[in-house]
Write a protein that holds these residues in place. Structure first.
Motif, PDB file in Angstrom:
ATOM      1  N   TYR A  87      -5.968  12.260   8.841  1.00 40.34           N
ATOM      2  CA  TYR A  87      -4.706  11.935   8.307  1.00 40.34           C
ATOM      3  C   TYR A  87      -4.486  10.599   8.262  1.00 40.34           C
ATOM      4  O   TYR A  87      -3.962   9.921   7.334  1.00 40.34           O
ATOM      5  CB  TYR A  87      -3.549  12.649   9.161  1.00 40.34           C
ATOM      6  CG  TYR A  87      -2.221  12.312   8.823  1.00 40.34           C
ATOM      7  CD1 TYR A  87      -1.661  12.682   7.600  1.00 40.34           C
ATOM      8  CD2 TYR A  87      -1.456  11.370   9.433  1.00 40.34           C
ATOM      9  CE1 TYR A  87      -0.179  12.248   7.323  1.00 40.34           C
ATOM     10  CE2 TYR A  87      -0.228  10.655   9.141  1.00 40.34           C
ATOM     11  CZ  TYR A  87       0.374  11.149   8.124  1.00 40.34           C
ATOM     12  OH  TYR A  87       1.732  10.637   8.040  1.00 40.34           O
ATOM     13  N   LEU A  88      -4.814   9.741   9.419  1.00 40.80           N
ATOM     14  CA  LEU A  88      -4.393   8.304   9.370  1.00 40.80           C
ATOM     15  C   LEU A  88      -5.395   7.733   8.122  1.00 40.80           C
ATOM     16  O   LEU A  88      -4.861   6.774   7.579  1.00 40.80           O
ATOM     17  CB  LEU A  88      -4.970   7.515  10.830  1.00 40.80           C
ATOM     18  CG  LEU A  88      -4.136   8.316  11.651  1.00 40.80           C
ATOM     19  CD1 LEU A  88      -4.646   7.754  13.199  1.00 40.80           C
ATOM     20  CD2 LEU A  88      -2.659   7.968  11.899  1.00 40.80           C
TER      21      LEU A  88
ATOM     22  N   GLN B 159      -3.708   5.675   4.940  1.00 40.39           N
ATOM     23  CA  GLN B 159      -4.021   4.151   4.769  1.00 40.39           C
ATOM     24  C   GLN B 159      -4.682   4.114   3.265  1.00 40.39           C
ATOM     25  O   GLN B 159      -4.201   3.270   2.434  1.00 40.39           O
ATOM     26  CB  GLN B 159      -5.254   3.738   5.740  1.00 40.39           C
ATOM     27  CG  GLN B 159      -5.825   2.371   5.438  1.00 40.39           C
ATOM     28  CD  GLN B 159      -4.575   1.360   5.827  1.00 40.39           C
ATOM     29  OE1 GLN B 159      -3.784   1.659   7.029  1.00 40.39           O
ATOM     30  NE2 GLN B 159      -4.207   0.401   5.061  1.00 40.39           N
ATOM     31  N   ARG B 160      -5.440   5.093   2.824  1.00 41.15           N
ATOM     32  CA  ARG B 160      -6.030   5.051   1.660  1.00 41.15           C
ATOM     33  C   ARG B 160      -4.740   5.133   0.498  1.00 41.15           C
ATOM     34  O   ARG B 160      -4.897   4.448  -0.585  1.00 41.15           O
ATOM     35  CB  ARG B 160      -6.859   5.936   1.252  1.00 41.15           C
ATOM     36  CG  ARG B 160      -8.109   5.828   1.956  1.00 41.15           C
ATOM     37  CD  ARG B 160      -9.338   6.858   1.650  1.00 41.15           C
ATOM     38  NE  ARG B 160      -9.767   6.894   0.372  1.00 41.15           N
ATOM     39  CZ  ARG B 160     -10.345   8.000  -0.247  1.00 41.15           C
ATOM     40  NH1 ARG B 160     -10.449   9.193   0.413  1.00 41.15           N
ATOM     41  NH2 ARG B 160     -10.717   8.035  -1.499  1.00 41.15           N
TER      42      ARG B 160
ATOM     43  N   SER C 131       0.097   0.336  -2.982  1.00 42.74           N
ATOM     44  CA  SER C 131       0.069  -1.146  -2.977  1.00 42.74           C
ATOM     45  C   SER C 131      -0.505  -2.093  -3.907  1.00 42.74           C
ATOM     46  O   SER C 131       0.038  -2.824  -4.609  1.00 42.74           O
ATOM     47  CB  SER C 131      -0.243  -1.862  -1.466  1.00 42.74           C
ATOM     48  OG  SER C 131       0.482  -1.218  -0.585  1.00 42.74           O
ATOM     49  N   ASN C 132      -2.026  -1.568  -4.223  1.00 38.05           N
ATOM     50  CA  ASN C 132      -2.555  -2.235  -5.288  1.00 38.05           C
ATOM     51  C   ASN C 132      -2.003  -2.085  -6.832  1.00 38.05           C
ATOM     52  O   ASN C 132      -1.976  -2.797  -7.560  1.00 38.05           O
ATOM     53  CB  ASN C 132      -3.964  -1.678  -5.435  1.00 38.05           C
ATOM     54  CG  ASN C 132      -4.942  -2.140  -4.212  1.00 38.05           C
ATOM     55  OD1 ASN C 132      -4.486  -3.329  -3.618  1.00 38.05           O
ATOM     56  ND2 ASN C 132      -5.896  -1.498  -3.853  1.00 38.05           N
ATOM     57  N   HIS C 133      -1.311  -0.599  -7.055  1.00 39.64           N
ATOM     58  CA  HIS C 133      -0.859  -0.320  -8.167  1.00 39.64           C
ATOM     59  C   HIS C 133       0.461  -1.166  -8.378  1.00 39.64           C
ATOM     60  O   HIS C 133       0.727  -1.647  -9.474  1.00 39.64           O
ATOM     61  CB  HIS C 133      -0.486   1.065  -8.365  1.00 39.64           C
ATOM     62  CG  HIS C 133      -0.123   1.511  -9.702  1.00 39.64           C
ATOM     63  ND1 HIS C 133      -1.133   1.722 -10.802  1.00 39.64           N
ATOM     64  CD2 HIS C 133       1.230   1.944 -10.254  1.00 39.64           C
ATOM     65  CE1 HIS C 133      -0.118   1.934 -11.927  1.00 39.64           C
ATOM     66  NE2 HIS C 133       1.115   2.043 -11.382  1.00 39.64           N
ATOM     67  N   LEU C 134       1.234  -1.330  -7.544  1.00 39.54           N
ATOM     68  CA  LEU C 134       2.428  -2.236  -7.352  1.00 39.54           C
ATOM     69  C   LEU C 134       2.416  -3.442  -7.708  1.00 39.54           C
ATOM     70  O   LEU C 134       3.137  -3.994  -8.428  1.00 39.54           O
ATOM     71  CB  LEU C 134       3.353  -1.744  -6.159  1.00 39.54           C
ATOM     72  CG  LEU C 134       3.961  -0.091  -6.019  1.00 39.54           C
ATOM     73  CD1 LEU C 134       4.488  -0.092  -4.738  1.00 39.54           C
ATOM     74  CD2 LEU C 134       4.860   0.090  -7.470  1.00 39.54           C
TER      75      LEU C 134
ATOM     76  N   MET D  50      -8.247  11.639  -4.183  1.00 39.66           N
ATOM     77  CA  MET D  50      -8.190  11.459  -2.820  1.00 39.66           C
ATOM     78  C   MET D  50      -7.536  12.336  -1.855  1.00 39.66           C
ATOM     79  O   MET D  50      -7.772  12.560  -0.780  1.00 39.66           O
ATOM     80  CB  MET D  50      -7.754   9.914  -2.626  1.00 39.66           C
ATOM     81  CG  MET D  50      -6.444   9.709  -2.657  1.00 39.66           C
ATOM     82  SD  MET D  50      -5.804   8.075  -2.089  1.00 39.66           S
ATOM     83  CE  MET D  50      -6.210   7.316  -3.826  1.00 39.66           C
ATOM     84  N   LEU D  51      -6.342  13.043  -2.727  1.00 37.32           N
ATOM     85  CA  LEU D  51      -5.755  14.097  -1.750  1.00 37.32           C
ATOM     86  C   LEU D  51      -6.479  15.260  -1.392  1.00 37.32           C
ATOM     87  O   LEU D  51      -6.454  15.523  -0.425  1.00 37.32           O
ATOM     88  CB  LEU D  51      -4.311  14.340  -2.436  1.00 37.32           C
ATOM     89  CG  LEU D  51      -3.344  13.446  -2.452  1.00 37.32           C
ATOM     90  CD1 LEU D  51      -2.096  13.714  -3.409  1.00 37.32           C
ATOM     91  CD2 LEU D  51      -2.976  12.892  -1.385  1.00 37.32           C
TER      92      LEU D  51
END
Length: 146
Positions: A42-43, A47-48, A54-57, A84-85
């Motif tokens: 989960y962690l 994080q991923r 963040s990279n997209h924004l 990834m999900l």
């Protein structure tokens, strides 16, 4: 119910509904969710996803005219398309659910099913164990958002 063969879809549906009315699925969900946020899978997934968002924004400049709903939906679609999900959730299930299946969930399900199939029988009788369950996702259980 007496005329229904083991594995009959109508019997299976009746048993699943009985398990739901007994609150077993809700209890299992609560037990698993209580453990989720402490597991490495989960962690790692959190994080991923955080890094991906963040990279997209970082490629967008904020302005008062920015359509935040459209941006949010775009990010959601990109996360879903990335895969990834799916991979992350599979790992979470392996770390949270799988260890509980045989020694916590299965005995409770077997007990409730026995009581459902033989309501008047003594609970002290211990019938032969059921064969191992296949690990297929239950399409009748709604997915919960992360």
């Amino acid at each position: 119910m007496a005329g229904l063969a083991p594995g009959d879809p109508q019997l299976v549906s009746m048993i699943v509904n009985h398990l739901k009315t007994q609150g077993l699925f809700d209890q299992f969900r609560r037990d698993c969710l209580a453990d989720v946020d402490t597991k490495p899978a989960y962690l790692n997934l959190k994080q991923r996803v955080d890094n991906f968002v963040s990279n997209h924004l970082s490629n967008h400049t904020w302005s008062p005219h920015l359509n935040k709903n459209q941006l949010r939906n775009n990010i959601r679609q990109l996360v879903l398309q990335s895969g990834m999900l799916e991979q992350g959730v599979d790992r979470i299930v392996a770390q949270v659910v799988d260890p509980k299946v045989n020694h916590i969930f299965r005995p409770q399900v077997e007990r409730v099913v026995r009581e459902f199939l033989s309501p008047g029988s003594s609970s002290e009788e211990v019938p032969a164990p059921l064969p191992p369950a296949e690990t297929k996702p239950d399409s009748n259980i709604p997915e919960q958002g992360l």
